[in-house]
Every structure is written in structure tokens, then in C-alpha cells.
Motif scaffolding. Structure first.
Motif, PDB file in Angstrom:
ATOM      1  N   LEU A 104       1.069  -1.727  -0.149  1.00  0.00           N
ATOM      2  CA  LEU A 104      -0.044  -0.128   0.031  1.00  0.00           C
ATOM      3  C   LEU A 104       0.637   0.942  -0.324  1.00  0.00           C
ATOM      4  N   LEU A 105       1.875   1.559   0.405  1.00  0.00           N
ATOM      5  CA  LEU A 105       2.962   2.152   0.845  1.00  0.00           C
ATOM      6  C   LEU A 105       3.314   2.804  -0.609  1.00  0.00           C
ATOM      7  N   MET A 106       3.266   1.996  -1.433  1.00  0.00           N
ATOM      8  CA  MET A 106       3.847   2.380  -2.881  1.00  0.00           C
ATOM      9  C   MET A 106       2.487   3.004  -3.327  1.00  0.00           C
ATOM     10  N   LEU A 109       2.215   6.498  -1.836  1.00  0.00           N
ATOM     11  CA  LEU A 109       3.524   7.610  -2.066  1.00  0.00           C
ATOM     12  C   LEU A 109       3.677   7.578  -4.060  1.00  0.00           C
ATOM     13  N   TYR A 112       0.258  10.653  -4.020  1.00  0.00           N
ATOM     14  CA  TYR A 112       0.721  11.661  -3.416  1.00  0.00           C
ATOM     15  C   TYR A 112       1.719  12.734  -4.134  1.00  0.00           C
ATOM     16  N   ALA A 113       2.362  11.753  -5.246  1.00  0.00           N
ATOM     17  CA  ALA A 113       3.341  12.523  -6.104  1.00  0.00           C
ATOM     18  C   ALA A 113       1.953  13.015  -7.149  1.00  0.00           C
ATOM     19  N   ILE A 117       2.202  16.914  -8.127  1.00  0.00           N
ATOM     20  CA  ILE A 117       2.138  17.289  -9.638  1.00  0.00           C
ATOM     21  C   ILE A 117       1.297  17.948 -10.382  1.00  0.00           C
TER      22      ILE A 117
ATOM     23  N   ILE B  54       4.783   1.962   9.804  1.00  0.00           N
ATOM     24  CA  ILE B  54       4.802   1.823   9.394  1.00  0.00           C
ATOM     25  C   ILE B  54       6.222   0.575   8.864  1.00  0.00           C
ATOM     26  N   VAL B  60       0.461   1.248   7.906  1.00  0.00           N
ATOM     27  CA  VAL B  60       0.268   2.756   6.772  1.00  0.00           C
ATOM     28  C   VAL B  60      -0.443   3.528   7.244  1.00  0.00           C
ATOM     29  N   GLU B 256       4.820  13.856   3.407  1.00  0.00           N
ATOM     30  CA  GLU B 256       5.734  14.486   3.602  1.00  0.00           C
ATOM     31  C   GLU B 256       7.164  13.767   4.613  1.00  0.00           C
ATOM     32  N   ILE B 258       5.850   9.888   5.236  1.00  0.00           N
ATOM     33  CA  ILE B 258       5.853   9.193   4.467  1.00  0.00           C
ATOM     34  C   ILE B 258       6.900   9.336   3.083  1.00  0.00           C
ATOM     35  N   PHE B 259       7.022  10.022   2.209  1.00  0.00           N
ATOM     36  CA  PHE B 259       8.157   9.958   1.633  1.00  0.00           C
ATOM     37  C   PHE B 259       9.849   9.992   2.507  1.00  0.00           C
ATOM     38  N   MET B 262       9.882   6.389   2.977  1.00  0.00           N
ATOM     39  CA  MET B 262      10.920   6.022   2.155  1.00  0.00           C
ATOM     40  C   MET B 262      12.090   6.149   1.588  1.00  0.00           C
ATOM     41  N   LEU B 266      13.034   2.484   4.697  1.00  0.00           N
ATOM     42  CA  LEU B 266      11.907   1.263   5.757  1.00  0.00           C
ATOM     43  C   LEU B 266      12.605   0.415   6.437  1.00  0.00           C
ATOM     44  N   VAL B 299       8.071  14.742  -9.362  1.00  0.00           N
ATOM     45  CA  VAL B 299       8.251  14.116 -10.359  1.00  0.00           C
ATOM     46  C   VAL B 299       9.534  12.984  -9.458  1.00  0.00           C
ATOM     47  N   ILE B 301       9.718  11.789  -6.316  1.00  0.00           N
ATOM     48  CA  ILE B 301       9.002  10.974  -5.978  1.00  0.00           C
ATOM     49  C   ILE B 301       8.973  10.100  -6.425  1.00  0.00           C
ATOM     50  N   MET B 302       8.593  10.185  -7.793  1.00  0.00           N
ATOM     51  CA  MET B 302       8.140   8.776  -9.040  1.00  0.00           C
ATOM     52  C   MET B 302       8.800   8.575  -8.869  1.00  0.00           C
ATOM     53  N   VAL B 305      10.422   6.014  -6.122  1.00  0.00           N
ATOM     54  CA  VAL B 305       9.029   4.676  -6.229  1.00  0.00           C
ATOM     55  C   VAL B 305       9.019   3.759  -7.223  1.00  0.00           C
ATOM     56  N   LEU B 306       8.849   4.444  -8.475  1.00  0.00           N
ATOM     57  CA  LEU B 306       9.034   3.768  -9.768  1.00  0.00           C
ATOM     58  C   LEU B 306      10.301   3.734 -10.112  1.00  0.00           C
ATOM     59  N   ARG B 309      12.244   1.843  -6.385  1.00  0.00           N
ATOM     60  CA  ARG B 309      11.861   0.773  -5.537  1.00  0.00           C
ATOM     61  C   ARG B 309      12.087   1.189  -3.897  1.00  0.00           C
ATOM     62  N   ARG B 310      12.920   1.359  -3.423  1.00  0.00           N
ATOM     63  CA  ARG B 310      13.079   1.064  -1.821  1.00  0.00           C
ATOM     64  C   ARG B 310      14.232   2.877  -2.107  1.00  0.00           C
TER      65      ARG B 310
END
Lengths: 302, 337
Positions: A104-106, A109, A112-113, A117, B54, B60, B256, B258-259, B262, B266, B299, B301-302, B305-306, B309-310
Motif C-alpha cells: 500500500l505504501l507504494m 506515495l 501523493y506524487a 504534480i 509503517i 500504513v 511528506e 511517508i516520503f 521511503m 524503510l 517527479v 517521488i515518482m 518509487v518507480l 523501488r526502495r
């Protein structure tokens, strides 16, 4: 904090009652449209679209601009809905589909991002000020009188469109081929794709449809509410409350809960204006304590 | 006493860290490092306490900043009340701190008892909803909280035990001590059997319940403790800004935090602090070039995360573990020959 005299005075005159009921109904209908999008997406894809409010905002701003250019509100509402739908499909394909099945965290996030934007983009394109669209020219008619109260024609249009869309989306999911495929894919995606159906396309379409519902709500809200870059979040939180009260994944539940919340808001604004939010949260807490699956939800709490 | 012996290594590290922080703050003759570090103390406590939920318990929460704001507001409101400072005099700062932590803890008991029963999505939902509720209360209760202006007019800070919190050096050291103490409390909690119970619940709550763990109670205790520590973060920020603002209870503050977790990592104890430092620096750098910081942060954060991934420290840890395993494997092979 509580003004029960005013509440009783309002309850005893039919004019006030009609006015409060109609304004409660339109709040409820907007909430219902947004919440049914959330609930549809969750029911099939098992992701919570925390960015759903952004599509409401996108719908509202698209409708605002289209109305200013063309002067045709119906076209504006259509552009709002389709625009939000297309943005939704892009969001699903490019971003959310990459975090399906992850924790869920991913998902949180990423949404959120996305909200950050989109809010900033809206600020860049339309500015940070409040914008008001006003009642569109098509609906500048004398209000209808009903039992002493006044009902603006636009409100009737808003309620009618929402009910129509609500029934339509229920039928779409339960009766059509599209709905059957999507529900089957929700249960067992590899099996459905083994039958030669491109599951990803269906998922993206469903996600886009859910976002289009939020877009319609935004376009319908544009004439009666002011537009601001943060408008998505308020309705997001309220639509979460609606889905929790109504039961996750249930469209009729969302309808019932949205009307309950809408009426609480409008009648509460007479009797306890400062405690309206509190009352909504109290209803939610009570539902969660006594019926954690929601009023019309089935199955176990996830 | 056994606690001291068991955690003597961590205590020594904490002490060394405190000495280092104090040395940086007092040794450098410029306000910037002190201001930067104080804001990191506040944000770091918020992020680290959230990571207890978390990272360690798998809850979460998207509404943790509510407790952060609650701590700041209780602290500020008490000290702004002449009746309170008049009655307690020199003791008012410690008492206000205590009331802020305990009061937030009690609020967390109520919220936690409702939220903690629910899993995953519902939990995130509800914590967000309750946070927005607190936010709307702060905004609408203008007589008490000053509405969207926040607590104005500064927070009086009567001198206690020779500590004058109006003095920036005293304030910095006080905040550093609070910060290190809270980090140590969290370290002890997460490395004790209680902490391993939390991890067990995260990994398999059903099995933990079979083993006789009262899952609800353990989760609730964790929720309340982490909320109280978030309140300490709020108190530090209230001291630092000499006020309290409704944005602290806004959802973006939770996002913020949470980010930060991340970004930093974690699964590493100090990860969230690294995340807080990295995000603050990123924010400051972006602000130098554009006023649209949100879009850049979004951007980034994206990408994290993507793409990654950690978090950063998770990345380092994984790399370290891999290297160790490769070395072990090589040794085994050599041994067999």
C-alpha cells in the motif's frame, strides 16, 4: 455550537425543508459520483485511487475552460468527463499499473506524487486564485417553486444526470459483456487473459471510466462551487467516508451513504454549522464500530 | 538496570551522537546549522515515529501528522495561557511538554482504538480522515486556535532549571536532548521483544494471534507511543517557530513524512532521518530555482518509487548483504577445494 431552535424552526416550515433537502441532495449526488468511481476501481483492481480527487479537479477545470470558449455547458460537461477519463487511462497505464500488487505504501506515495504534480500544474495553467464559473446560460431560468421552497433548474439537472449515471454504471458492471469480463478478470486475471482477452486494456478502461465519473462530478460542481487547485482533496476525504459508510465496492451503498452525508451537511449547516464535519466523522465511526463492512457492503473487511 | 547493560552499545552511540550534535550547534558561529538541525529534529521525529507504524508494524498511516500538530498546539496553547504560566511559573515548560505528550497519547488511544482494528486500506483511509477532521477543527475553531493564521504572538517560555529557551543556544541543546532521548526510546522499543512482536504482526498477524499475542493491544500500544513521539516533534517545531500552524495537520505533512521514510529507507532504523535530511536539502535547492517546488518533488517521488523501488539506505543495505553473501559463497567454494 448547537442551535436547535433554528433547526426546529427550519424543520417546521416546508420552504426551509425543501431548500435544505435540495442542497443536501446535490452535495450528496456529487459525492456519489466521486465515491462510485473510487468504489468501482477498488472493487475490480483492489487499489485505492488516492488521487481520485485530482480527476474531479481536472474535470472541473476542463469544463470551466470549455464553457468559456464555447459557451455551451453540455459540451463543457462532456469535455470535463472525457478529459478526466483520458487522464485516468494515462495515469493507470503509465503509473498505477506499475504498482499493482505491491504494498500500500507504494500506491500511496505514487498517488501523493501525482496530486502534488497535478495541483502545481493547475496552479501554473489556471493560477492559484479561486475561479467561479457561475450558473451556465442554459440554466438561467426562474427557479421552480415546490411546497414554498425554491429549486433552481440546474439542481434538477444535476440530480437527474447523477442518478442516470449511477444506474448506468451499475448496469455497466452487472449486465454488460464489458462488466462481466472485468469482474472475471478481478477474480482471476491470468485465466481471463488465457482466454484471449487483453486484461490490461479492460483494466485501463475501467480505471478511465472511474476517473470519468469524477470528471463528470467536477464538471457538474463547477457552476455551483468555486474552483481552486486544492479542491480535489476535500471531496476525496468525503468520498472516502461515503465508501466506508456505504461499503467498499457497493454502488448502491455509495448512493445511500452519499445521500445520508449530503443531508447531514445541509441540515447540519442550519442546526450545528461548526460541527458538520464532526457529525460526518461520528457517523463513520459508528458505522465502523457496529458494521465494519459498511451499510450495504458484503464480505469480510479487507 | 539490565536495560542499560543490554543497550550499552546503542546508548554509547546515542551519547556520542548527542555530543556531536551539540558540538556542531555550539561550535559553529552561524545560525544556519542550528536552524537546519532543529527542523530536522522535528521532521525526523515525525518520520521515525511513523516508521514504527509503517516499517515495523506494517500499519500504513496517512494521518500521523495529526498527532504532530496536536503536540505543537497543546504545548503552544498552554504556554500562551496566562493562567497556566502564572500558576506554574518556572515549571510551566516541562509541564506543558508533559501535557502535550500525554494529551496527544490519550487522543491517540481513542483514534487508535477505532483505526487499529482495520487492516491496510481502511486503516490508511481512516487515519487520513481523522487527520482532516482535526485540520478542519483547527481551521474553524478560530477563538482558540487562531484559524488559518495559527498561534500568533509567540510562545512565552519561562526559564526553568537555568534553561532559557528564548536563547537560541539553550533552545538548540534542549531540542537536541529531546530528539536523542526519543530516538533512544524508539531504538529500545524496536530492538526489544516488543519490537520483534511488532515485526511478527507485520509479517503474519494471524500466526502472531495463534501464538498468543494480543494483536489489537500490541498495535494500539505501538500506535499510542509513536503518536506521543510525534507530539514531541511538534513541540520542538513549536519551540523553534514560536507558534503553531494548521499546515502541520494538513495531509501533505503526512505525505511528506511517508516520503521521508521511503526516501531514506524503510528497513533501516535511521533511514527516516536520512530521508528527512535529503528531502529538506532537495526542497531548499529546488526553492532556489523555482517557486513550483511541489512539481519537482512529485517527479522525484515518482522516480524513487518507480525507479529505485526502495530507499537509499535500503539500497545500501541490500548491496552490503549481497556483497557479504558473495564473499561467504566464495569462501565456501575455496574451503571445498
Amino acid at each position: 455550537m448547537f442551535d436547535f431552535d433554528a433547526l426546529a424552526a427550519c424543520m417546521s416550515t416546508s420552504a426551509c425543508l425543501v431548500n435544505q433537502a435540495t442542497s443536501g441532495l446535490i452535495i450528496g449526488m456529487l459525492l456519489f459520483l466521486v465515491a462510485s468511481g473510487v468504489t468501482l476501481i477498488f472493487g475490480v483492481l483492489h487499489v485505492i485511487n488516492f488521487a481520485h480527487g485530482s480527476f474531479y479537479m481536472i474535470g472541473a477545470y476542463f469544463a470551466y475552460t470549455t464553457y468559456h470558449i464555447t459557451g455551451n455547458y453540455f459540451l463543457a460537461a462532456l469535455v470535463g468527463a472525457v478529459g478526466a477519463g483520458i487522464c485516468g487511462i494515462l495515469f493507470e497505464r503509465l503509473i498505477i499499473s506499475r504498482v499493482y500488487g505491491q504494498n500500500l505504501l507504494m500506491q500511496l506515495l505514487v498517488c501523493y506524487a501525482f496530486i502534488l504534480i497535478v495541483d502545481d500544474l493547475v496552479k501554473i495553467i489556471w493560477g492559484a486564485e479561486y475561479l467561479a464559473m457561475g450558473i451556465p446560460a442554459e440554466f438561467r431560468l426562474p427557479p421552480l417553486r415546490f411546497a414554498g421552497g425554491f429549486v433552481p433548474p440546474f439542481y434538477l439537472f444535476l440530480v437527474a444526470v447523477s442518478v442516470f449515471i449511477g444506474i448506468g454504471s451499475l448496469l455497466l458492471v452487472t449486465k454488460t459483456r464489458f462488466g462481466k469480463i472485468v469482474r472475471a478478470a478481478a477474480l482471476n486475471a491470468p485465466m481471463v487473459s488465457a482466454l484471449g482477452i487483453r486484461v490490461n486494456v479492460y483494466f485501463a478502461l475501467l480505471f478511465g471510466f472511474g476517473c470519468a465519473l469524477a470528471g463528470v462530478a467536477g464538471a457538474l460542481a463547477a457552476p455551483v462551487r468555486s474552483l481552486t487547485p486544492g479542491m480535489g482533496l476535500g471531496i476525496l476525504v468525503e468520498s472516502f467516508i461515503v465508501t466506508v459508510i456505504g461499503g467498499m465496492g457497493s454502488i448502491p451503498g455509495a448512493f445511500l451513504a452519499a445521500i445520508i452525508l449530503g443531508l447531514t451537511r445541509s441540515i447540519g449547516s442550519v442546526g450545528f454549522p461548526l460541527f458538520v464535519d464532526g457529525a460526518m466523522f461520528m457517523i463513520m465511526a459508528l458505522v465502523l464500530i457496529f458494521r465494519p463492512t459498511g451499510l450495504l457492503g458484503q464480505g469480510a473487511v479487507r | 538496570m539490565t536495560l542499560l547493560i543490554e543497550f550499552r552499545r546503542d546508548l554509547l552511540i546515542a551519547l556520542a551522537g548527542l555530543v556531536l550534535l551539540v558540538a556542531i550547534g555550539l561550535g559553529i558561529d552561524h545560525a544556519w546549522p542550528r536552524d537546519f538541525l532543529t527542523s530536522i529534529f522535528a521532521a525526523g521525529l515525525l518520520a521515525m515515529s511513523l516508521n514504527m507504524l509503517i516499517g515495523y508494524t506494517g500499519l500504513v498511516s496517512f494521518g500521523h501528522a495529526a498527532f504532530f500538530a496536536m503536540g505543537g498546539y497543546i504545548f503552544g496553547l498552554l504556554l500562551q495561557s496566562p493562567a497556566f504560566t502564572g500558576a506554574l511559573g518556572a515549571g510551566s515548560v516541562p509541564v506543558a511538554l508533559g501535557v502535550a505528550v500525554v494529551g496527544t497519547g490519550l487522543y491517540a488511544v481513542v483514534i487508535g482504538a477505532i483505526c487499529v482494528r482495520l487492516t491496510e486500506i481502511y486503516f490508511a483511509f481512516l487515519t487520513l480522515a481523522f487527520q482532516m477532521f482535526l485540520y478542519s477543527v483547527i481551521l474553524s475553531w478560530v477563538d482558540l486556535t487562531g484559524g488559518d493564521q495559527g498561534l500568533m504572538g509567540g510562545i512565552p517560555r519561562p526559564i526553568f532549571l537555568g534553561i532559557d529557551l528564548a536563547d537560541q543556544y539553550h533552545r538548540y541543546v534542549f531540542c537536541a536532548v529531546l530528539f536523542v532521548a526519543c530516538v533512544m526510546i524508539m531504538r529500545i522499543m524496536t530492538e526489544s521483544p516488543f519490537g520483534y512482536t511488532l515485526r511478527m504482526i507485520r509479517d503474519n498477524a494471524t500466526r502472531a494471534a495463534f501464538l498468543g499475542v494480543n494483536v489489537f493491544r500490541v498495535k494500539l500500544i505501538c500506535f499510542v507511543v509513536s503518536s506521543s513521539i510525534a507530539a514531541v516533534g511538534g513541540v520542538i517545531l513549536a519551540l523553534f517557530t514560536s507558534g503553531a500552524y494548521p499546515e502541520w495537520a494538513f495531509w501533505a505533512q503526512s505525505g511528506e513524512a511517508i516520503f521521508m521514510i521511503m526516501l531514506g529507507g524503510l528497513n533501516v532504523f535511521l533511514g527516516p532521518i536520512l530521508g528527512a535530511v535529503a528531502l529538506r536539502i532537495l526542497n531548499d535547492v529546488v526553492q532556489m530555482y523555482t517557486s513550483h517546488t511541489e512539481i519537482v518533488i512529485g517527479v522525484v517521488i515518482m522516480f524513487v518509487v518507480l525507479g529505485l523501488r526502495r530507499g537509499i539506505l535500503d539500497f545500501v543495505k541490500d548491496w552490503w548483504v549481497e556483497k557479504q553473501q558473495a564473499r561467504l559463497a566464495a569462501e565456501n567454494r575455496n574451503g571445498q577445494e
